[in-house]
Design a protein around this motif. Structure first.
Motif, PDB file in Angstrom:
ATOM      1  N   VAL A 147      50.075  27.526  51.476  1.00 56.48           N
ATOM      2  CA  VAL A 147      50.472  28.609  50.573  1.00 56.48           C
ATOM      3  C   VAL A 147      49.554  28.553  49.366  1.00 56.48           C
ATOM      4  O   VAL A 147      49.303  27.484  48.818  1.00 56.48           O
ATOM      5  N   VAL A 148      49.062  29.710  48.984  1.00 56.51           N
ATOM      6  CA  VAL A 148      48.249  29.801  47.780  1.00 56.51           C
ATOM      7  C   VAL A 148      48.762  30.988  46.963  1.00 56.51           C
ATOM      8  O   VAL A 148      49.205  31.990  47.527  1.00 56.51           O
ATOM      9  N   LYS A 149      48.731  30.824  45.652  1.00 59.74           N
ATOM     10  CA  LYS A 149      49.153  31.905  44.760  1.00 59.74           C
ATOM     11  C   LYS A 149      47.924  32.427  44.038  1.00 59.74           C
ATOM     12  O   LYS A 149      47.122  31.648  43.539  1.00 59.74           O
ATOM     13  N   ILE A 150      47.811  33.743  44.031  1.00 57.74           N
ATOM     14  CA  ILE A 150      46.692  34.389  43.345  1.00 57.74           C
ATOM     15  C   ILE A 150      47.230  35.434  42.381  1.00 57.74           C
ATOM     16  O   ILE A 150      48.408  35.783  42.423  1.00 57.74           O
ATOM     17  N   GLN A 151      46.347  35.937  41.533  1.00 60.35           N
ATOM     18  CA  GLN A 151      46.679  37.019  40.610  1.00 60.35           C
ATOM     19  C   GLN A 151      46.023  38.291  41.144  1.00 60.35           C
ATOM     20  O   GLN A 151      44.799  38.352  41.272  1.00 60.35           O
ATOM     21  N   ARG A 152      46.813  39.285  41.471  1.00 55.23           N
ATOM     22  CA  ARG A 152      46.276  40.518  42.059  1.00 55.23           C
ATOM     23  C   ARG A 152      45.293  41.214  41.124  1.00 55.23           C
ATOM     24  O   ARG A 152      44.308  41.789  41.571  1.00 55.23           O
ATOM     25  N   THR A 153      45.547  41.141  39.819  1.00 53.16           N
ATOM     26  CA  THR A 153      44.674  41.836  38.880  1.00 53.16           C
ATOM     27  C   THR A 153      43.275  41.222  38.833  1.00 53.16           C
ATOM     28  O   THR A 153      42.316  41.897  38.479  1.00 53.16           O
ATOM     29  N   ALA A 154      43.139  39.957  39.208  1.00 52.78           N
ATOM     30  CA  ALA A 154      41.815  39.322  39.253  1.00 52.78           C
ATOM     31  C   ALA A 154      40.945  39.952  40.340  1.00 52.78           C
ATOM     32  O   ALA A 154      39.723  39.838  40.296  1.00 52.78           O
ATOM     33  N   PHE A 155      41.586  40.635  41.295  1.00 51.49           N
ATOM     34  CA  PHE A 155      40.865  41.284  42.394  1.00 51.49           C
ATOM     35  C   PHE A 155      40.905  42.808  42.269  1.00 51.49           C
ATOM     36  O   PHE A 155      40.568  43.515  43.216  1.00 51.49           O
ATOM     37  N   ALA A 156      41.330  43.317  41.117  1.00 50.12           N
ATOM     38  CA  ALA A 156      41.417  44.759  40.862  1.00 50.12           C
ATOM     39  C   ALA A 156      42.316  45.456  41.871  1.00 50.12           C
ATOM     40  O   ALA A 156      42.060  46.592  42.270  1.00 50.12           O
ATOM     41  N   ILE A 157      43.385  44.799  42.260  1.00 46.42           N
ATOM     42  CA  ILE A 157      44.357  45.414  43.169  1.00 46.42           C
ATOM     43  C   ILE A 157      45.464  45.992  42.303  1.00 46.42           C
ATOM     44  O   ILE A 157      46.223  45.277  41.671  1.00 46.42           O
ATOM     45  N   GLY A 158      45.508  47.316  42.275  1.00 48.07           N
ATOM     46  CA  GLY A 158      46.435  48.013  41.404  1.00 48.07           C
ATOM     47  C   GLY A 158      45.737  48.345  40.102  1.00 48.07           C
ATOM     48  O   GLY A 158      45.789  47.584  39.149  1.00 48.07           O
ATOM     49  N   THR A 159      45.042  49.460  40.079  1.00 47.69           N
ATOM     50  CA  THR A 159      44.316  49.875  38.879  1.00 47.69           C
ATOM     51  C   THR A 159      45.058  51.024  38.214  1.00 47.69           C
ATOM     52  O   THR A 159      46.061  51.516  38.729  1.00 47.69           O
ATOM     53  N   GLY A 160      44.551  51.444  37.060  1.00 51.03           N
ATOM     54  CA  GLY A 160      45.196  52.539  36.333  1.00 51.03           C
ATOM     55  C   GLY A 160      46.608  52.149  35.942  1.00 51.03           C
ATOM     56  O   GLY A 160      46.857  51.040  35.475  1.00 51.03           O
ATOM     57  N   GLU A 161      47.549  53.047  36.178  1.00 47.11           N
ATOM     58  CA  GLU A 161      48.945  52.785  35.822  1.00 47.11           C
ATOM     59  C   GLU A 161      49.530  51.595  36.565  1.00 47.11           C
ATOM     60  O   GLU A 161      50.500  50.982  36.121  1.00 47.11           O
ATOM     61  N   TRP A 162      48.935  51.217  37.694  1.00 53.82           N
ATOM     62  CA  TRP A 162      49.456  50.114  38.504  1.00 53.82           C
ATOM     63  C   TRP A 162      49.025  48.743  37.992  1.00 53.82           C
ATOM     64  O   TRP A 162      49.412  47.722  38.548  1.00 53.82           O
ATOM     65  N   GLN A 163      48.250  48.704  36.925  1.00 51.86           N
ATOM     66  CA  GLN A 163      47.916  47.426  36.300  1.00 51.86           C
ATOM     67  C   GLN A 163      49.114  46.839  35.573  1.00 51.86           C
ATOM     68  O   GLN A 163      49.116  45.660  35.240  1.00 51.86           O
ATOM     69  N   ASP A 164      50.131  47.647  35.355  1.00 55.11           N
ATOM     70  CA  ASP A 164      51.342  47.216  34.661  1.00 55.11           C
ATOM     71  C   ASP A 164      52.058  46.170  35.513  1.00 55.11           C
ATOM     72  O   ASP A 164      52.621  46.489  36.560  1.00 55.11           O
ATOM     73  N   THR A 165      52.042  44.927  35.065  1.00 57.36           N
ATOM     74  CA  THR A 165      52.643  43.842  35.846  1.00 57.36           C
ATOM     75  C   THR A 165      54.166  43.781  35.714  1.00 57.36           C
ATOM     76  O   THR A 165      54.798  42.956  36.364  1.00 57.36           O
TER      77      THR A 165
END
Length: 184
Positions: A147-165
């Motif tokens: 199992v590994v945990k990553i940060q989606r925003t580090a990969f630009a997954i969810g841009t614009g309004e979807w950057q809201d965590t």
């Protein structure tokens, strides 16, 4: 739902960072992703990926792994959501059809645990990840779970309004379950 799709994709990529013994992973191998949307856990999976793995239990530190994940195989359980996550705001599958993990080092933690370090690339962004991997031998097969945990925003997954965590959490958990034949 778009938020969920974004999270799942990042998880799948991270999942590819796990180690698999022998040459290729068996059909029962799985790449699952978990993320939270509005505080609720969402499970998804990448249903198509390839793995080139070299693992010798006698020389675990010499192991290597290369995963290639088909981004279009991301499955959130709904054709509508699956289509949404392929858009540029999420995975941008037309421009980045695959995600990859290539190991750069393998550390032996114990006789049944390894730590794989490698480069995870999703949506054109590359991050180094470390994945703890449990190794279990049974009969003629080995199972590797990590199992590994990553940060989606580090990969630009969810841009614009979807950057809201606060809508879709930044943390994505990628779970790898790899089954391979024992090396003879």
């Amino acid at each position: 739902m778009n938020q969920i799709i974004m999270r799942t994709t990042a998880g799948l990529l991270a999942l590819s960072a796990l180690y698999v013994p022998a040459q290729t992973a068996a059909p029962e191998s799985k790449l699952k992703v978990t993320f939270k949307q509005m505080g609720v856990p969402v499970d998804a999976a990448f249903t198509k990926f390839t793995a080139a793995i070299q693992y010798d239990p006698a020389q675990p530190a010499a192991a290597s792994a290369q995963f290639t994940i088909d981004i279009t195989s991301f499955d959130l359980g709904s054709p509508e959501y699956n289509k949404e996550v392929l858009k540029p705001v999420w995975f941008d599958a037309a421009k980045y059809p695959t995600a990859t993990f290539t190991s750069t080092a393998m550390k032996v933690v114990s006789p049944t645990q390894l730590e794989a370090t490698g480069k995870l690339t999703i949506k054109g962004k590359t991050q180094e990840v470390r994945v703890p991997v449990q190794v279990k031998t049974s009969g003629t097969t080995q199972t590797l779970d990590g199992v590994v945990k990553i940060q989606r925003t580090a990969f630009a997954i969810g841009t614009g309004e979807w950057q809201d965590t606060s809508l879709v959490a930044d943390e994505v958990s990628i779970q790898v379950h790899a089954v391979t034949p024992l090396k003879k």
